[in-house]
Design an enzyme around this catalytic site. Structure first.
Site, PDB file in Angstrom:
ATOM      1  N   ASN A 233      57.275  40.869  71.154  1.00 48.26           N
ATOM      2  CA  ASN A 233      56.192  40.319  71.959  1.00 48.26           C
ATOM      3  C   ASN A 233      56.650  39.840  73.337  1.00 48.26           C
ATOM      4  OD1 ASN A 233      53.420  40.067  71.803  1.00 48.26           O
ATOM      5  ND2 ASN A 233      53.497  37.876  71.358  1.00 48.26           N
TER       6      ASN A 233
ATOM      7  N   ARG B 231      62.526  57.088  60.915  1.00 52.15           N
ATOM      8  CA  ARG B 231      61.236  56.502  61.266  1.00 52.15           C
ATOM      9  C   ARG B 231      61.310  55.598  62.489  1.00 52.15           C
ATOM     10  NH1 ARG B 231      61.196  55.650  55.514  1.00 52.15           N
ATOM     11  NH2 ARG B 231      61.562  53.410  55.787  1.00 52.15           N
TER      12      ARG B 231
ATOM     13  N   PRO C   4      62.792  37.656  65.809  1.00 48.24           N
ATOM     14  CA  PRO C   4      63.970  38.086  66.559  1.00 48.24           C
ATOM     15  C   PRO C   4      63.770  39.498  67.113  1.00 48.24           C
ATOM     16  CG  PRO C   4      64.594  37.107  64.460  1.00 48.24           C
ATOM     17  CD  PRO C   4      63.109  37.275  64.422  1.00 48.24           C
ATOM     18  N   GLU C   5      64.078  39.685  68.390  1.00 54.32           N
ATOM     19  CA  GLU C   5      63.934  41.004  69.003  1.00 54.32           C
ATOM     20  C   GLU C   5      65.290  41.699  69.037  1.00 54.32           C
ATOM     21  OE1 GLU C   5      61.143  41.257  72.246  1.00 54.32           O
ATOM     22  OE2 GLU C   5      60.163  39.387  71.651  1.00 54.32           O
TER      23      GLU C   5
END
Length: 311
Positions: free
Chosen positions: A208, A165, A2-3
């Protein structure tokens, strides 16, 4: 995996249906049992998504952090609002989906992370299915998590350390401040831009699919060194990420071809084969120049690009 758009949509589900009420937290699988006891029975007071990570704050000052990773998924059930989303016409759960989505009415349904509808529930809550790491249950809704890369309870300092981060997310940092951070971070990287866009410490949420599509939309070689790119090129990438992320959150799909209308847009909403420029199109002709789309491994992930348009 999942993006970013998907995680923002999932977080919105938690804000709608779990925020402000006591939540029973358990671990049917058992692996999260100790952490579950720390937040069991508490109320969620804040739901936050940053890139591919979600943070749920409870009223005792503790947070549940979830990173779905490659295999993680949420399954929702109960009286939930079905978010507006285009659905694959081949889905076995397509019946009446569009009308339910447009109504936005609470219905007793099961909804997977993929946002496809399933069968109506006969009883509530449903029995856990598979290896459920954590279950969040209210009187009206339930969410089951399976297979996450990270699932842990943190205090405020721990959350701050994780956030420190992460690179900027347009929906969190805003266009201007986020762009400034992205230019600073990406402009120092002596790596290929195809790697840098996937680095969550540089920019949050790109996976991706968005990586491949953004680089094609910019007609930019994936192998160009990020630090050597003109600032206006990096700025354009950030602007495009902001644009595509908002479309993804709104539609539930990674629509990366602009200007689609009528039947072409309907096909793109319904099928991945019709919504991308280069992703997953190895050996097929480029939609612009006809050159065969190339693919190779880059840091363990498949990279797709047009050798001519992105020379």
């Amino acid at each position: 995996m999942p993006e970013g758009h998907s995680v923002h949509r999932i977080t919105a589900q938690f804000a709608r249906h779990f925020e402000g009420v006591p939540v029973a937290v358990s671990s049917p699988q058992g692996r999260f049992a100790a952490d579950a006891r720390l937040i069991d029975g508490r109320s969620i007071v804040r739901c936050r998504a940053v890139g591919k990570q979600m943070f749920l704050e409870f009223d005792n000052g503790l947070w549940l952090r979830v990173h779905l990773g490659m295999y993680g998924a949420w399954d929702f059930a109960g009286d939930i609002d079905v978010p507006a989303v285009a659905r694959d016409p081949e889905s076995t759960a397509r019946d009446n989906a569009d009308s339910l989505a447009s109504m936005g009415a609470p219905r007793r349904l099961r909804m997977a992370e993929s946002e496809r509808l399933g069968a109506e529930l006969e009883g509530f809550p449903p029995e856990p299915i598979g290896q459920v790491r954590v279950r969040l249950l209210t009187d009206h809704a339930v969410a089951d998590l399976r297979g996450p890369t990270a699932c842990e309870v943190l205090d405020g300092e721990g959350v701050d350390a994780v956030l420190a981060r992460l690179g900027p997310d347009p929906l969190v940092d805003g266009r201007v401040r986020g762009e400034r951070r992205f230019l600073e971070l990406a402009g120092r990287k002596r790596q290929a831009i195809g790697l840098v866009l996937m680095d969550q410490s540089v920019v949050s949420g790109i996976g991706n699919v968005y990586r491949a599509e953004m680089l094609f939309r910019a007609r930019l070689s994936p192998f160009a060194t990020a630090a050597e790119l003109p600032e206006d090129v990096l700025r354009a990438l950030w602007t495009d990420w902001d644009h595509l992320l908002r479309i993804g959150v709104k539609t539930g799909q990674m629509l990366t071809i602009d200007g689609l209308r009528g039947a072409a847009k309907a096909r793109a909403l319904a099928s991945r084969d019709d919504r991308h420029w280069v992703y997953h199109r190895t050996g097929l002709p480029c939609r612009v120049c006809g050159t065969e789309i190339a693919m190779q491994e880059m840091a363990g992930r498949k990279l797709y690009w047009c050798p001519l348009d992105q020379a």
